[in-house]
Write a protein that holds these residues in place. Structure first.
Motif, PDB file in Angstrom:
ATOM      1  N   UNK A   1      51.313   8.610   4.402  1.00 23.77           N
ATOM      2  CA  UNK A   1      52.600   8.061   4.008  1.00 23.77           C
ATOM      3  C   UNK A   1      52.512   7.678   2.530  1.00 23.77           C
ATOM      4  N   UNK A   2      52.956   8.587   1.659  1.00 23.63           N
ATOM      5  CA  UNK A   2      52.821   8.385   0.220  1.00 23.63           C
ATOM      6  C   UNK A   2      53.984   7.551  -0.309  1.00 23.63           C
ATOM      7  N   UNK A   3      53.669   6.412  -0.875  1.00 26.88           N
ATOM      8  CA  UNK A   3      54.682   5.535  -1.470  1.00 26.88           C
ATOM      9  C   UNK A   3      55.285   6.246  -2.680  1.00 26.88           C
ATOM     10  N   UNK A   4      56.602   6.459  -2.679  1.00 26.92           N
ATOM     11  CA  UNK A   4      57.242   7.227  -3.747  1.00 26.92           C
ATOM     12  C   UNK A   4      57.247   6.477  -5.079  1.00 26.92           C
TER      13      UNK A   4
ATOM     14  N   UNK B   1      51.312  20.208   3.918  1.00 30.01           N
ATOM     15  CA  UNK B   1      52.752  20.402   3.752  1.00 30.01           C
ATOM     16  C   UNK B   1      53.485  19.064   3.709  1.00 30.01           C
ATOM     17  N   UNK B   2      54.634  19.104   3.055  1.00 32.53           N
ATOM     18  CA  UNK B   2      55.482  17.917   2.949  1.00 32.53           C
ATOM     19  C   UNK B   2      56.285  17.732   4.221  1.00 32.53           C
ATOM     20  N   UNK B   3      56.398  16.489   4.644  1.00 32.10           N
ATOM     21  CA  UNK B   3      57.222  16.170   5.805  1.00 32.10           C
ATOM     22  C   UNK B   3      58.461  15.396   5.396  1.00 32.10           C
ATOM     23  N   UNK B   4      58.868  14.488   6.241  1.00 31.42           N
ATOM     24  CA  UNK B   4      60.098  13.734   6.018  1.00 31.42           C
ATOM     25  C   UNK B   4      59.904  12.623   4.987  1.00 31.42           C
TER      26      UNK B   4
ATOM     27  N   UNK C   1      57.007   9.329   1.469  1.00 28.12           N
ATOM     28  CA  UNK C   1      57.117  10.747   1.813  1.00 28.12           C
ATOM     29  C   UNK C   1      55.889  11.137   2.614  1.00 28.12           C
ATOM     30  N   UNK C   2      56.108  11.816   3.727  1.00 28.79           N
ATOM     31  CA  UNK C   2      55.005  12.223   4.577  1.00 28.79           C
ATOM     32  C   UNK C   2      54.359  13.510   4.036  1.00 28.79           C
TER      33      UNK C   2
ATOM     34  N   UNK D   1      56.610  27.911  -0.488  1.00 30.37           N
ATOM     35  CA  UNK D   1      55.748  27.766  -1.656  1.00 30.37           C
ATOM     36  C   UNK D   1      56.052  26.475  -2.394  1.00 30.37           C
ATOM     37  N   UNK D   2      57.348  26.194  -2.591  1.00 28.09           N
ATOM     38  CA  UNK D   2      57.750  24.962  -3.282  1.00 28.09           C
ATOM     39  C   UNK D   2      57.288  23.741  -2.516  1.00 28.09           C
ATOM     40  N   UNK D   3      57.441  23.781  -1.169  1.00 32.47           N
ATOM     41  CA  UNK D   3      57.021  22.652  -0.340  1.00 32.47           C
ATOM     42  C   UNK D   3      55.523  22.427  -0.473  1.00 32.47           C
ATOM     43  N   UNK D   4      54.749  23.550  -0.454  1.00 29.16           N
ATOM     44  CA  UNK D   4      53.299  23.436  -0.575  1.00 29.16           C
ATOM     45  C   UNK D   4      52.925  22.838  -1.925  1.00 29.16           C
TER      46      UNK D   4
END
Length: 310
Positions: free
Chosen positions: A160-163, A130-133, A143-144, A16-19
């Motif tokens: 590929x989201x720039x943090x 979902x979040x990846x690596x 962050x993927x 749930x947190x990852x989602x």
């Protein structure tokens, strides 16, 4: 039993947190782009396997302004007029810009990571978010976030989201088990400043010939036949047509093969042959590697123009 329950509950809570994290990343990405007044991206576009990275430039501005430069084509729209320059033929078309032009433009794989600049809810129908690596790509921390895209054929994407920026620097688009497209920004600028008018001005290249938009959008079958001859008729010929498909003649192309009709005149997105050529279908065609982007565009423009014999 309590321990097992706790482990199970922890796993569910983690999912749930990852989602939620994935949703928040996509929400920030969308908000950053929609709050911006201009976007500029210099990036590479690569078909895998086999294709090398190609340099692309994308510029977006509010009021339906856009500019995409590729090795094969330059498309420019200033909100009232759209130009399309084909480098191979040194020809260009000019037409009044309509709402469908922007919709068509945003369907391009090369634009997909940044479509939220114009699209209000770009991930509304996406599933499996979902979040990846987290990793460093081209010196930037990203962050993927993976998603399953709506529609058929099935496709999935990893943004590929720039943090730091909160905006995608690119994307991996999975077309099939062994085929994908990689887009990766070299430079990206998201600004609340209005773009320069010159960003969406079209200058006629030296010696370029103006053609009617209907002519520009409809490549001749002669050009399509030459592409098939160089890449496809070794297998799909009149003597021994693999899968019942003969691409050595107009009649053979339009007749289709064992799987049915391959070309739907006027509808490249709905044509089976385009799914195979763009690696959305199975098997991938040609098996030795994807056609050049320009060749795929030529076939698509021929179909869009009515798939005529002349």
């Amino acid at each position: 039993m309590k321990i097992h329950f706790l482990i199970g509950f922890t796993g569910i809570l983690g999912a749930v947190i990852a989602a939620q994290s994935a949703d928040s990343l996509l929400e920030k990405h969308t908000k950053q782009l929609q709050d911006a007044k201009s976007l500029s991206v210099q990036y590479t576009f690569q078909n895998l396997p086999g294709g090398g990275p190609l340099d692309y430039t994308l510029k977006l501005g509010k009021d339906s302004k856009y500019r995409l430069e590729t090795p094969d084509e330059t498309i420019v729209a200033d909100g009232t007029t759209v130009w399309d320059f084909k480098k191979a033929d040194n020809t260009y078309s000019q037409a009044q810009q309509g709402t469908d032009d922007l919709k068509t433009f945003l369907k391009k794989d090369a634009v997909l990571p940044w479509a939220a600049f114009f699209v209000k809810e770009p991930f509304k129908d996406a599933t499996g978010i979902k979040v990846g690596a987290s990793r460093v790509m081209k010196g930037k921390s990203v962050t993927e976030v993976s998603i399953n895209l709506p529609g058929k054929p099935d496709r999935s994407a990893t943004l590929f989201i720039d943090t730091t920026l909160g905006v995608a620097r690119g994307m991996s688009l999975k077309m099939s088990e062994d085929k994908q497209i990689i887009l990766m920004a070299k430079e990206i600028t998201v600004s609340t400043d209005a773009p320069q008018d010159s960003d969406f001005a079209f200058t006629v290249p030296s010696g370029a010939k103006k053609v009617d938009p209907s002519v520009a959008s409809a490549a001749s079958f002669d050009k399509v036949a030459a592409i098939f001859k160089s890449n496809c008729t070794g297998c799909h010929n009149s003597t021994n047509p693999r899968a019942g498909l003969d691409l050595s003649s107009y009649q053979g192309v339009m007749a289709g093969g064992q799987g049915g009709q391959e070309v739907s005149a006027g509808d490249p997105d709905g044509s089976r042959i385009m799914a195979f050529l763009k690696a959305n279908g199975k098997p991938i065609m040609p098996p030795r590697g994807a056609l050049a982007d320009g060749d795929i565009q030529t076939i698509a423009s021929w179909i869009k123009g009515g798939a005529k014999q002349n």
